[in-house]
Scaffold this motif. Sequence first.
Motif, PDB file in Angstrom:
ATOM      1  N   VAL A  70       0.398  -0.961   0.140  1.00  0.00           N
ATOM      2  CA  VAL A  70       0.044   0.219  -0.165  1.00  0.00           C
ATOM      3  C   VAL A  70       0.785   1.305  -0.307  1.00  0.00           C
ATOM      4  O   VAL A  70       1.734   1.023   0.417  1.00  0.00           O
ATOM      5  CB  VAL A  70      -0.846   0.331   1.329  1.00  0.00           C
ATOM      6  CG1 VAL A  70      -1.968   1.776   1.609  1.00  0.00           C
ATOM      7  CG2 VAL A  70      -1.398  -1.403   1.180  1.00  0.00           C
ATOM      8  N   ALA A  71       0.584   2.058  -1.102  1.00  0.00           N
ATOM      9  CA  ALA A  71       1.616   3.652  -0.934  1.00  0.00           C
ATOM     10  C   ALA A  71       0.729   4.298   0.562  1.00  0.00           C
ATOM     11  O   ALA A  71       0.102   4.399   0.350  1.00  0.00           O
ATOM     12  CB  ALA A  71       0.725   4.265  -2.576  1.00  0.00           C
ATOM     13  N   ALA A  72       2.411   5.096   0.517  1.00  0.00           N
ATOM     14  CA  ALA A  72       2.402   6.003   1.047  1.00  0.00           C
ATOM     15  C   ALA A  72       1.921   7.063   1.064  1.00  0.00           C
ATOM     16  O   ALA A  72       1.826   7.319  -0.364  1.00  0.00           O
ATOM     17  CB  ALA A  72       3.621   6.529   2.092  1.00  0.00           C
ATOM     18  N   ASP A  73       1.665   8.545   1.570  1.00  0.00           N
ATOM     19  CA  ASP A  73       0.836   9.271   0.436  1.00  0.00           C
ATOM     20  C   ASP A  73       2.509   9.842  -0.337  1.00  0.00           C
ATOM     21  O   ASP A  73       1.900  10.534  -1.118  1.00  0.00           O
ATOM     22  CB  ASP A  73       0.074   9.966   2.590  1.00  0.00           C
ATOM     23  CG  ASP A  73       1.021  10.914   2.870  1.00  0.00           C
ATOM     24  OD1 ASP A  73       2.206  11.228   2.902  1.00  0.00           O
ATOM     25  OD2 ASP A  73       0.742  12.175   3.165  1.00  0.00           O
ATOM     26  N   MET A 118      -4.535   1.327  -0.700  1.00  0.00           N
ATOM     27  CA  MET A 118      -5.009   0.205  -2.047  1.00  0.00           C
ATOM     28  C   MET A 118      -4.294  -0.427  -2.041  1.00  0.00           C
ATOM     29  O   MET A 118      -3.360   0.248  -2.388  1.00  0.00           O
ATOM     30  CB  MET A 118      -6.028   0.186  -2.808  1.00  0.00           C
ATOM     31  CG  MET A 118      -5.721   1.010  -4.132  1.00  0.00           C
ATOM     32  SD  MET A 118      -6.531   2.112  -5.122  1.00  0.00           S
ATOM     33  CE  MET A 118      -7.046   0.871  -6.116  1.00  0.00           C
ATOM     34  N   PRO A 119      -4.115  -1.465  -2.753  1.00  0.00           N
ATOM     35  CA  PRO A 119      -2.664  -2.404  -2.743  1.00  0.00           C
ATOM     36  C   PRO A 119      -3.121  -2.575  -4.188  1.00  0.00           C
ATOM     37  O   PRO A 119      -3.625  -2.757  -4.428  1.00  0.00           O
ATOM     38  CB  PRO A 119      -3.524  -3.662  -1.830  1.00  0.00           C
ATOM     39  CG  PRO A 119      -4.600  -4.032  -1.231  1.00  0.00           C
ATOM     40  CD  PRO A 119      -4.940  -2.627  -1.451  1.00  0.00           C
ATOM     41  N   GLY A 121      -1.986  -3.887  -7.856  1.00  0.00           N
ATOM     42  CA  GLY A 121      -2.281  -4.207  -7.605  1.00  0.00           C
ATOM     43  C   GLY A 121      -4.114  -4.299  -8.397  1.00  0.00           C
ATOM     44  O   GLY A 121      -5.204  -5.443  -9.163  1.00  0.00           O
ATOM     45  N   SER A 122      -5.023  -3.285  -7.313  1.00  0.00           N
ATOM     46  CA  SER A 122      -6.099  -3.240  -6.609  1.00  0.00           C
ATOM     47  C   SER A 122      -6.957  -1.873  -7.628  1.00  0.00           C
ATOM     48  O   SER A 122      -6.416  -1.835  -8.714  1.00  0.00           O
ATOM     49  CB  SER A 122      -6.507  -2.489  -5.284  1.00  0.00           C
ATOM     50  OG  SER A 122      -5.967  -3.366  -4.173  1.00  0.00           O
ATOM     51  N   LYS A 123      -7.985  -2.661  -8.222  1.00  0.00           N
ATOM     52  CA  LYS A 123      -8.934  -1.802  -9.313  1.00  0.00           C
ATOM     53  C   LYS A 123     -10.395  -1.529  -7.903  1.00  0.00           C
ATOM     54  O   LYS A 123     -11.019  -2.146  -8.063  1.00  0.00           O
ATOM     55  CB  LYS A 123      -8.963  -1.943 -10.614  1.00  0.00           C
ATOM     56  CG  LYS A 123      -9.976  -1.716 -11.740  1.00  0.00           C
ATOM     57  CD  LYS A 123     -10.349  -2.188 -12.850  1.00  0.00           C
ATOM     58  CE  LYS A 123     -10.674  -1.328 -13.888  1.00  0.00           C
ATOM     59  NZ  LYS A 123     -11.098  -2.151 -15.337  1.00  0.00           N
ATOM     60  N   TRP A 124     -10.784   0.073  -7.827  1.00  0.00           N
ATOM     61  CA  TRP A 124     -11.616   0.242  -7.156  1.00  0.00           C
ATOM     62  C   TRP A 124     -12.663   1.367  -8.085  1.00  0.00           C
ATOM     63  O   TRP A 124     -11.819   2.185  -8.623  1.00  0.00           O
ATOM     64  CB  TRP A 124     -11.177   1.318  -5.922  1.00  0.00           C
ATOM     65  CG  TRP A 124     -10.105  -0.334  -4.771  1.00  0.00           C
ATOM     66  CD1 TRP A 124     -10.618  -1.175  -4.813  1.00  0.00           C
ATOM     67  CD2 TRP A 124     -10.123  -0.066  -3.266  1.00  0.00           C
ATOM     68  NE1 TRP A 124      -9.010  -1.957  -3.815  1.00  0.00           N
ATOM     69  CE2 TRP A 124      -9.366  -1.116  -2.742  1.00  0.00           C
ATOM     70  CE3 TRP A 124     -10.427   1.544  -2.334  1.00  0.00           C
ATOM     71  CZ2 TRP A 124      -8.806  -0.470  -1.909  1.00  0.00           C
ATOM     72  CZ3 TRP A 124      -9.641   1.475  -1.798  1.00  0.00           C
ATOM     73  CH2 TRP A 124      -8.831   0.554  -0.738  1.00  0.00           C
TER      74      TRP A 124
END
Length: 159
Positions: A70-73, A118-119, A121-124
Amino acid sequence: RDLHSFPTRRSSDLLVTRMDAIREAARAKAYADNKKAGEDYLAEIAKKEGVKELGNGVLYEVITEGNGEVAADTARVKVHYEGKLIDGTVFDSNLESEPTTFRANQVIPGFKAALTSMPVGSKWIVYIPQDQAYGTQDMGNIKPFSALTFTIELLEIEK
């Protein structure tokens, strides 16, 4: 202490502040229907099965759940995305072109909330209330107080 050493607001600063407040009030009145439509839209979305909340009214629906980090800001992220108004009008998209890379904190608050949750590879599908989007700003195709919907696919966090 010398009174002249304290900072004071000049009357021109007060006038600008007052004019901004008057403009904001006029914009709020002019776009009240837009704000209400967004609130109603999000209330309906919140009832859908599988819709979750990220906080601050930002809702999301998982299309694909990735298993990456998961990305940091402050991270640079590579994404495919499409932004729509609540009537379905697409106002921005890179789905038909190369992914875009930017820092996760260089976007509107609701988009950032998704990117930092979101990790890879995710699509939301992310539903963003107006105060987590552009709020009172008029962005041309995006009118003040507009709720927005984004489909976001987090492809990569650049190292």
